[in-house]
Structures are given as structure tokens and as C-alpha cells.
Design an enzyme around this catalytic site. Structure first.
Site, PDB file in Angstrom:
ATOM      1  N   THR A  52       0.928  -1.316   0.128  1.00 39.66           N
ATOM      2  CA  THR A  52      -0.133  -0.045  -0.020  1.00 39.66           C
ATOM      3  C   THR A  52       1.090   1.221  -0.096  1.00 39.66           C
ATOM      4  OG1 THR A  52      -1.769  -1.233   1.310  1.00 39.66           O
ATOM      5  CG2 THR A  52      -1.892   1.157   1.280  1.00 39.66           C
ATOM      6  N   ARG A  90       3.134   0.465  -7.519  1.00 40.72           N
ATOM      7  CA  ARG A  90       3.031   1.199  -6.294  1.00 40.72           C
ATOM      8  C   ARG A  90       4.438   2.039  -6.329  1.00 40.72           C
ATOM      9  NH1 ARG A  90      -1.344  -1.290  -2.715  1.00 40.72           N
ATOM     10  NH2 ARG A  90      -3.260  -0.243  -3.383  1.00 40.72           N
ATOM     11  N   ASN A 111      -1.204   6.609  -4.145  1.00 41.83           N
ATOM     12  CA  ASN A 111      -0.475   5.272  -4.587  1.00 41.83           C
ATOM     13  C   ASN A 111      -1.157   4.513  -5.820  1.00 41.83           C
ATOM     14  OD1 ASN A 111      -2.751   4.533  -3.635  1.00 41.83           O
ATOM     15  ND2 ASN A 111      -2.090   2.926  -2.157  1.00 41.83           N
ATOM     16  N   HIS A 141      -5.666   0.862  -6.851  1.00 45.15           N
ATOM     17  CA  HIS A 141      -6.569   0.344  -5.731  1.00 45.15           C
ATOM     18  C   HIS A 141      -6.785  -1.043  -6.320  1.00 45.15           C
ATOM     19  CE1 HIS A 141      -9.322  -1.189  -3.003  1.00 45.15           C
ATOM     20  NE2 HIS A 141     -10.055  -1.436  -3.988  1.00 45.15           N
TER      21      HIS A 141
HETATM   22  P1  CMP Z   1      -6.534   1.557  -1.277  1.00 45.16           P
HETATM   23  O1  CMP Z   1      -5.958   0.139  -1.880  1.00 45.16           O
HETATM   24  O2  CMP Z   1      -7.194   2.136  -2.453  1.00 45.16           O
HETATM   25  O3  CMP Z   1      -7.233   1.122   0.010  1.00 45.16           O
HETATM   26  C1  CMP Z   1      -7.490   1.911   0.720  1.00 45.16           C
HETATM   27  C2  CMP Z   1      -6.545   3.368   0.751  1.00 45.16           C
HETATM   28  O4  CMP Z   1      -6.662   3.993   2.034  1.00 45.16           O
HETATM   29  C3  CMP Z   1      -5.116   2.712   0.270  1.00 45.16           C
HETATM   30  O5  CMP Z   1      -5.032   2.233  -0.822  1.00 45.16           O
HETATM   31  C4  CMP Z   1      -4.377   3.991   0.693  1.00 45.16           C
HETATM   32  O6  CMP Z   1      -4.283   4.779  -0.455  1.00 45.16           O
HETATM   33  C5  CMP Z   1      -5.125   4.646   1.815  1.00 45.16           C
HETATM   34  N1  CMP Z   1      -4.242   4.464   3.081  1.00 45.16           N
HETATM   35  C6  CMP Z   1      -4.089   3.298   4.020  1.00 45.16           C
HETATM   36  N2  CMP Z   1      -3.549   3.805   4.783  1.00 45.16           N
HETATM   37  C7  CMP Z   1      -3.524   4.969   4.668  1.00 45.16           C
HETATM   38  C8  CMP Z   1      -2.809   5.831   5.832  1.00 45.16           C
HETATM   39  N3  CMP Z   1      -2.265   5.490   6.840  1.00 45.16           N
HETATM   40  N4  CMP Z   1      -2.827   7.145   5.471  1.00 45.16           N
HETATM   41  C9  CMP Z   1      -3.480   7.660   4.311  1.00 45.16           C
HETATM   42  N5  CMP Z   1      -4.060   6.902   3.378  1.00 45.16           N
HETATM   43  C10 CMP Z   1      -3.971   5.488   3.705  1.00 45.16           C
END
Ligand code: CMP
Length: 138
Positions: free
Chosen positions: A91, A102, A112, A115
Site C-alpha cells: 500500500t 506502486r 498510491n 487500488h
Molecule cells: P487502497 O488500496 O485504495 O485502499 C484504501 C486506501 O487507503 C489505500 O489504498 C491507501 O491509499 C489509503 N490508506 C491506507 N492507509 C493510509 C494511511 N495511513 N494514510 C492515508 N491513506 C491511507
């Protein structure tokens, strides 16, 4: 064959990376069997990420995900959920392996680039959020 929901996020579409990211999926054996480019409203982003509603980053994440265009897509292949997670990388781009989407294109844990569904069950729900059965070319 398994299906998973993928989203190319606003940070990546803004940098015109949709085709580059799609080629990563195809080079790694995943097939794009449905795809659409759209911009979510804040309310739609809130709904999509509802499982995270109690997290500190929820509001900021939903603001970001509704701030620009996304490409929603259904990827198909053997173990597509796990395979896509491998192709995406961790992530946080700083922790993602070299050669993952990523690591190569993510700018921060929020920006990032992509998803991907984290389980087959969630993939079904997430695919249904964006696509009708008619739009998915099995
Ligand atoms: P995604 O796979 O879209 O699923 C949830 C999203 O939350 C994740 O990718 C990140 O982009 C975001 N995310 C997860 N943890 C954090 C964090 N600690 N701070 C900000 N964004 C986060």
C-alpha cells in the site's frame, strides 16, 4: 478464472499513466475484461470506501478519490486477486518492491496509483459497485 476490481487513481490518470499501468497487468497475465473512465462524486467515494469510515485517513482518501478521473476495471486471471496485489505492491509505495506499480508510480500512501480488491468476496462487491453484468466480457 478469478476476477478482481482495479482502480487507476487520480494521481496516475493525471500523469497519463493509464496505458502504462494497463500494460503491467497484461504483461503479468491479467486480462482487462471491463473498463471505464469516470470521476466519482465525494458521496460515491464515501460509499466505495465505507469499510474505512472509522479510519483517520477516510475523509482525505475520499476527497482525493473524487478529485479527478479514475479508471475502474475488472481484471481476470488465475488467482487474479492475489496476482493483482503482487503486481501493485505494498500500500505504501516506500515499502513496495522494486518493479511493482506502486513503487514505480506511487507518490505517497494516499496517492498510491492503484487500488485492488483484497479478497474474492470484496472483489464481487466492488465489481458490482462499478459494473453491470452486461459490461463485463467474461
Ligand atoms: P487502497 O488500496 O485504495 O485502499 C484504501 C486506501 O487507503 C489505500 O489504498 C491507501 O491509499 C489509503 N490508506 C491506507 N492507509 C493510509 C494511511 N495511513 N494514510 C492515508 N491513506 C491511507
Amino acid at each position: 478464472m478469478q476476477k478482481t476490481l482495479s482502480i487507476i487513481k487520480p494521481d496516475a490518470t493525471a500523469r497519463n499513466l493509464a496505458g502504462t499501468i494497463n500494460s503491467r497487468f497484461e504483461q503479468n497475465g491479467l486480462r482487462i475484461i471491463a473498463q471505464k473512465r469516470l470521476q466519482l462524486t465525494k458521496a460515491q467515494a464515501n460509499k466505495f470506501y465505507e469499510v474505512h469510515k472509522d479510519k483517520a485517513f477516510y475523509d482525505s482518501l475520499c476527497e482525493f478519490m473524487s478529485s479527478g478521473q479514475i479508471v475502474a476495471q475488472v481484471l481476470s486471471g488465475e488467482d487474479a486477486v492475489t496476482k493483482n496485489r503482487e503486481i501493485m505492491g505494498a500500500t505504501n509505495p516506500a515499502n513496495a518492491e522494486i518493479g511493482t506499480i506502486r513503487r514505480d508510480f506511487g507518490e505517497s500512501i494516499e496517492h498510491n496509483a492503484v487500488h485492488g480488491s483484497d479478497s474474492e468476496e470484496n472483489a464481487e462487491t466492488e465489481i458490482a459497485f462499478f459494473f453491470s453484468g452486461l459490461e463485463i466480457m467474461e
